[in-house]
Enzyme design. Structure first.
Site, PDB file in Angstrom:
ATOM      1  N   HIS A 187       0.766  -1.222   0.045  1.00  0.00           N
ATOM      2  CA  HIS A 187       0.074  -0.001   0.073  1.00  0.00           C
ATOM      3  C   HIS A 187       0.886   1.188   0.191  1.00  0.00           C
ATOM      4  O   HIS A 187       1.810   1.201   0.640  1.00  0.00           O
ATOM      5  CB  HIS A 187      -0.884  -0.034   1.251  1.00  0.00           C
ATOM      6  CG  HIS A 187      -2.044  -1.137   1.236  1.00  0.00           C
ATOM      7  ND1 HIS A 187      -2.992  -0.912   0.359  1.00  0.00           N
ATOM      8  CD2 HIS A 187      -2.222  -2.184   1.932  1.00  0.00           C
ATOM      9  CE1 HIS A 187      -3.652  -2.095   0.498  1.00  0.00           C
ATOM     10  NE2 HIS A 187      -3.385  -2.988   1.457  1.00  0.00           N
ATOM     11  N   CYS A 229      -0.543   1.934  -5.019  1.00  0.00           N
ATOM     12  CA  CYS A 229      -1.325   2.800  -5.495  1.00  0.00           C
ATOM     13  C   CYS A 229      -0.405   4.428  -5.656  1.00  0.00           C
ATOM     14  O   CYS A 229       0.371   4.677  -4.715  1.00  0.00           O
ATOM     15  CB  CYS A 229      -2.552   3.408  -4.600  1.00  0.00           C
ATOM     16  SG  CYS A 229      -3.876   2.128  -4.396  1.00  0.00           S
TER      17      CYS A 229
END
Length: 439
Positions: A187, A229
């Protein structure tokens, strides 16, 4: 006229059978849409006289990081292991691969197939297990920003390395002729990458460690891949030469999971990592003249042959953008602005395969092993290694009651469809129903 028609009806089944036989000779592709791309891009390069030229490096090192904890981040481990297995098929040994997995997902109590992990579906535990032949260097709380930076700089903690310390964890040797591949999956966000939800690796940390490596002459070229991301923002601060940077998404964009498996109960891989793995396996299937095990955890010449004819831009940017279905608003970021070669001039084998001399040495070892097995009558010899070959096991600490150990049985393949589980659930429902009526 009638004889011609009869001949046609006789020949049609023959042609159909021949076509079916030809189709059965080749393993099915993971994505049928890959076929035309492989025919147009990869296969012609097997007949051309101008192959991609290697950068003349003498060694390869890879640092692979899956920084996420918890069962619902299953896919981040498969991302890391998918690339790890490609490196092993390219002939890069575990001595030159640092694998950092923040959570022991294969041995998680929620995993219905203990000790195994799948990127294409469990298939009742018979799917392609990515844990085959895996050597993990850092796991659990050892996976930290500090540990990651120390690995790249070659700085051991006290008690590590070649000395007789507690862990004896050795780091691969790197010099000015070493090609280094760094993969981050987990992440992240704008200019940061999370480690275990407790700390963050910043883009300026990446820039700083690469600058130190350049000053210390610890690389020839670096391939930096980030699958998270806003991934490409991690390369914003890099200012040193010969660093190829690739990110699975741009600023303000997400990197999405691919698909879930009902038997696992989680998304099993991210889209970017999936298309790289699937396309490589399909390219090997279509170009190999012999049967190739796509899940082999050792040097595979057919895989290396594809890597030598597949450039970085096609493999890591063009193909994922074309076939990856990354999302309507997700694009792969890349740069080679400070590199002596462009990405479309660099073969994938420069980072995903061992140098030619090392591969030749491994091939000779494989040939010696094959000839030795032919010379020896294996039916008359039983090696201790054969006797003790077992599947990956999950070892849990023993529970104790009054200082006496209690052995726990670990079920393999436990699921909600287990008959004992269903019977217990029905009994609980009936019991609660009786109690509610009584009150």
């Amino acid at each position: 006229m009638h004889s011609s028609i009869s001949l046609i009806f006789v020949l049609i089944p023959v042609f159909i059978a021949g076509a079916q036989g030809q189709y059965k000779q080749r393993a099915p592709l993971n994505n049928r849409r890959h076929e035309s791309t492989i025919r147009n891009i990869i296969q012609p390069r097997f007949t051309r006289d101008d192959p991609l030229k290697s950068g003349n490096h003498t060694s390869n090192v890879a640092v692979i990081v899956s920084s996420s904890r918890y069962w619902f981040n299953y896919r981040h481990v498969t991302n890391a292991l998918s690339i790890y297995q490609l490196l092993k098929r390219g002939g890069i040994s575990d001595d030159n691969i640092i694998l950092m997995l923040a959570d022991d997902i294969p041995c998680n109590m929620r995993n219905p197939f203990r000790g195994k992990i799948f990127s294409r579906g469990a298939n009742g535990g018979m799917g392609d297990d990515l844990m085959e032949g895996v050597e993990i260097d850092y796991s659990g709380t050892d996976v930290t920003v500090d540990a990651f930076l120390r690995v790249l700089l070659g700085r051991n903690l006290p008690g590590e390395g070649e000395t007789n310390g507690l862990h004896r964890r050795s780091l691969p040797k790197m010099d000015e002729n070493t090609n280094v591949m760094v993969l981050l999956t987990g992440h992240g966000g704008d200019n940061f990458f999370k480690f275990q939800d407790g700390e963050e690796l910043m883009s300026n940390d990446i820039a700083s460690v690469f600058s130190q490596m350049y000053a210390m002459k610890r690389y020839k070229e670096i391939l930096f891949i980030s699958d998270t991301c806003q991934a490409f923002t991690m390369a914003d601060e890099i200012k040193v030469p010969n660093v190829y940077s690739v990110g699975s998404s741009l600023k303000d964009q997400n990197s999405y999971a691919s698909h879930s498996d009902p038997q696992v109960g989680q998304s099993v891989i991210d889209r970017y990592s999936k298309v790289i793995k699937d396309f490589m396996d399909d390219a090997v299937t279509m170009t190999s003249t012999s049967k190739t095990d796509a899940m082999s955890s050792s040097l595979d010449s057919a895989t290396v042959a594809v890597m030598e004819r597949f450039n970085l831009h096609d493999a890591l940017v063009r193909i994922p953008m074309t076939h990856g279905e990354l999302g309507a608003n997700s694009k792969v970021g890349h740069t080679d602005s400070l590199c002596s070669r462009k990405m479309n001039q660099v073969p994938l084998s420069d980072f995903f395969a061992a140098p030619l001399e090392e591969r030749e040495r491994q091939m000779k070892q494989q040939q010696h092993a094959a000839s030795a097995s032919l010379w020896m009558n294996e039916s008359n010899f039983t090696s201790s290694e054969q006797e003790f070959v077992v599947e990956q096991e999950c070892v849990l600490p023993e529970a104790t009651i009054n200082d006496s150990p209690v052995k726990e049985d670990i079920r393999d393949g436990m699921s909600v469809f287990d008959l004992k589980f269903i019977a217990a659930a029905i009994g609980l429902v009936l019991f609660m129903n009786m109690v509610s009526r009584k009150w």
